[in-house]
Design a protein around this motif. Structure first.
Motif, short mmCIF file in Angstrom:
data_model
loop_
_atom_site.label_atom_id
_atom_site.label_comp_id
_atom_site.label_asym_id
_atom_site.label_seq_id
_atom_site.Cartn_x
_atom_site.Cartn_y
_atom_site.Cartn_z
N ARG A 152 11.31 -81.44 -56.58
CA ARG A 152 12.05 -82.70 -56.73
C ARG A 152 11.14 -83.90 -57.01
NH1 ARG A 152 16.58 -83.82 -53.92
NH2 ARG A 152 16.34 -85.91 -54.84
N PRO A 153 10.40 -84.15 -58.14
CA PRO A 153 9.32 -85.09 -58.49
C PRO A 153 9.75 -86.39 -58.29
CG PRO A 153 10.08 -83.83 -60.44
CD PRO A 153 10.95 -83.18 -59.42
N ASP A 154 11.07 -86.68 -58.31
CA ASP A 154 11.38 -88.15 -58.13
C ASP A 154 11.50 -88.38 -56.89
OD1 ASP A 154 13.67 -86.14 -57.81
OD2 ASP A 154 15.12 -87.43 -57.81
N LEU A 155 11.96 -87.65 -55.90
CA LEU A 155 11.90 -87.84 -54.44
C LEU A 155 10.26 -87.88 -53.90
CD1 LEU A 155 13.44 -88.49 -51.72
CD2 LEU A 155 13.73 -85.70 -51.61
N ALA A 157 7.72 -88.65 -55.66
CA ALA A 157 6.95 -89.84 -56.32
C ALA A 157 7.48 -90.90 -55.26
CB ALA A 157 7.52 -90.05 -57.56
N GLU A 158 8.75 -91.21 -55.05
CA GLU A 158 9.32 -92.17 -54.05
C GLU A 158 8.57 -91.98 -52.78
OE1 GLU A 158 13.12 -93.09 -51.58
OE2 GLU A 158 13.52 -92.03 -53.71
N TRP A 159 8.49 -90.91 -52.10
CA TRP A 159 7.77 -90.68 -50.91
C TRP A 159 6.27 -90.97 -51.02
CZ3 TRP A 159 9.19 -85.05 -49.09
CH2 TRP A 159 10.62 -85.19 -48.81
N ARG A 160 5.68 -90.58 -52.02
CA ARG A 160 4.16 -90.77 -52.20
C ARG A 160 3.98 -92.34 -52.24
NH1 ARG A 160 -0.37 -87.18 -54.50
NH2 ARG A 160 -2.03 -88.59 -54.10
N GLU A 161 4.77 -93.05 -52.96
CA GLU A 161 4.66 -94.53 -53.11
C GLU A 161 4.70 -95.22 -51.75
OE1 GLU A 161 3.95 -98.24 -55.15
OE2 GLU A 161 3.62 -96.02 -56.10
N GLU A 162 5.69 -94.78 -50.97
CA GLU A 162 6.01 -95.34 -49.80
C GLU A 162 4.80 -94.65 -48.79
OE1 GLU A 162 9.12 -95.34 -46.08
OE2 GLU A 162 9.82 -95.16 -48.22
N LEU A 163 4.68 -93.60 -48.74
CA LEU A 163 3.69 -93.44 -47.94
C LEU A 163 2.15 -93.85 -47.98
CD1 LEU A 163 4.86 -89.46 -47.73
CD2 LEU A 163 4.85 -91.28 -45.99
N GLU A 164 1.86 -93.85 -49.47
CA GLU A 164 0.32 -94.46 -49.68
C GLU A 164 0.33 -95.95 -48.95
OE1 GLU A 164 -2.26 -93.71 -51.48
OE2 GLU A 164 -1.78 -91.61 -52.34
N MET A 165 1.35 -96.87 -49.12
CA MET A 165 1.50 -98.03 -48.49
C MET A 165 1.45 -98.05 -46.97
SD MET A 165 1.36 -101.28 -49.09
CE MET A 165 1.63 -101.58 -50.75
N THR A 166 2.10 -97.16 -46.45
CA THR A 166 2.30 -97.16 -45.05
C THR A 166 1.12 -96.69 -44.24
OG1 THR A 166 4.58 -96.57 -45.08
CG2 THR A 166 3.82 -95.81 -43.26
N CYS A 167 0.37 -95.67 -44.97
CA CYS A 167 -0.91 -95.08 -44.45
C CYS A 167 -1.90 -96.20 -44.82
CB CYS A 167 -1.22 -93.95 -45.08
SG CYS A 167 -0.25 -92.36 -45.05
N ALA A 168 -1.84 -97.11 -45.56
CA ALA A 168 -2.83 -97.89 -45.86
C ALA A 168 -2.81 -99.05 -44.79
CB ALA A 168 -2.85 -98.72 -47.36
N ILE A 169 -1.49 -99.52 -44.55
CA ILE A 169 -1.43 -100.31 -43.46
C ILE A 169 -1.88 -99.81 -42.25
CG2 ILE A 169 0.46 -101.62 -42.21
CD1 ILE A 169 1.79 -101.97 -44.91
N ALA A 170 -1.30 -98.54 -41.81
CA ALA A 170 -1.66 -97.95 -40.58
C ALA A 170 -3.40 -97.97 -40.35
CB ALA A 170 -1.08 -96.60 -40.55
#
Length: 191
Positions: A152-155, A157-170
């Motif tokens: 599910r590359p669409d899903l 990619a969506e997760w990765r985009e959100e997780l990259e930001m979330t991890c950077a903030i944490a």
């Protein structure tokens, strides 16, 4: 397994990097130790384990080692309590060693797979998939494996985009709370 084992070869492997945020060596050592070793480092070994190892459970060195571990764990825990609960949960996901398939690690490397398992958004996707009978996987980790396996590359990619930001903030928040200075994680004895 020691912090040294968990971080050995760090020069040989790509550093964790989320967007433009790379954790400091001190934060990396602290969080890796805290989420993987702290509990066992503070525990008094059983008499049976001590007998097998030929040690004394109450030797001065052992008592001092456990006290140092407890002090370090309390300090790191106090820092984590100063974070938002979601940031602490994300850090737990990033740093807790888990077994993932190579396929998942290829798509969600450097702790993103664990962060996905801890992510409220990914958990909500899992609940929706369960509710609509699109999966029968009862745990979010099994479901993540299934999503990757099904391609599910669409899903993803969506997760990765959100997780990259979330991890950077944490990571940024933890770095701000911990401040400068060396890691408080106990140094593993060599030899």
């Amino acid at each position: 397994m020691t912090v040294t084992d968990l971080t050995q070869g760090i020069e040989d492997t790509p550093r964790r990097r989320f967007r433009d945020v790379t954790p400091s060596d001190a934060a990396e050592a602290e969080l890796t130790w805290f989420f993987n070793e702290a509990e066992s480092a503070m525990d008094q070994p059983s008499n049976f384990a001590v007998h097998l190892a030929g040690l004394s459970p109450v030797s001065l060195d052992e008592v001092e080692r456990r006290a140092d571990a407890r002090h370090a764990a309390e300090k790191i825990h106090a820092r984590l309590r100063r974070l938002r609960a979601t940031d602490a949960s994300v850090l737990s996901g990033i740093y807790t060693e888990m077994s993932w398939s190579e396929a998942v690690l290829a798509v969600l490397p450097h702790g993103l797979s664990g962060a996905a398992a801890a992510s409220p958004a990914v958990r909500m996707h899992h609940i929706r998939a369960l509710a609509t009978a699109r999966t029968n996987k009862r745990t979010v980790t099994d479901w993540i494996e299934e999503v990757v396996r099904r391609g599910r590359p669409d899903l993803l990619a969506e997760w990765r985009e959100e997780l990259e930001m979330t991890c950077a903030i944490a990571i940024t928040t933890y770095e701000r709370v911990r401040g400068e200075g060396p890691s408080v994680a106990p140094v593993a004895e060599v030899g």
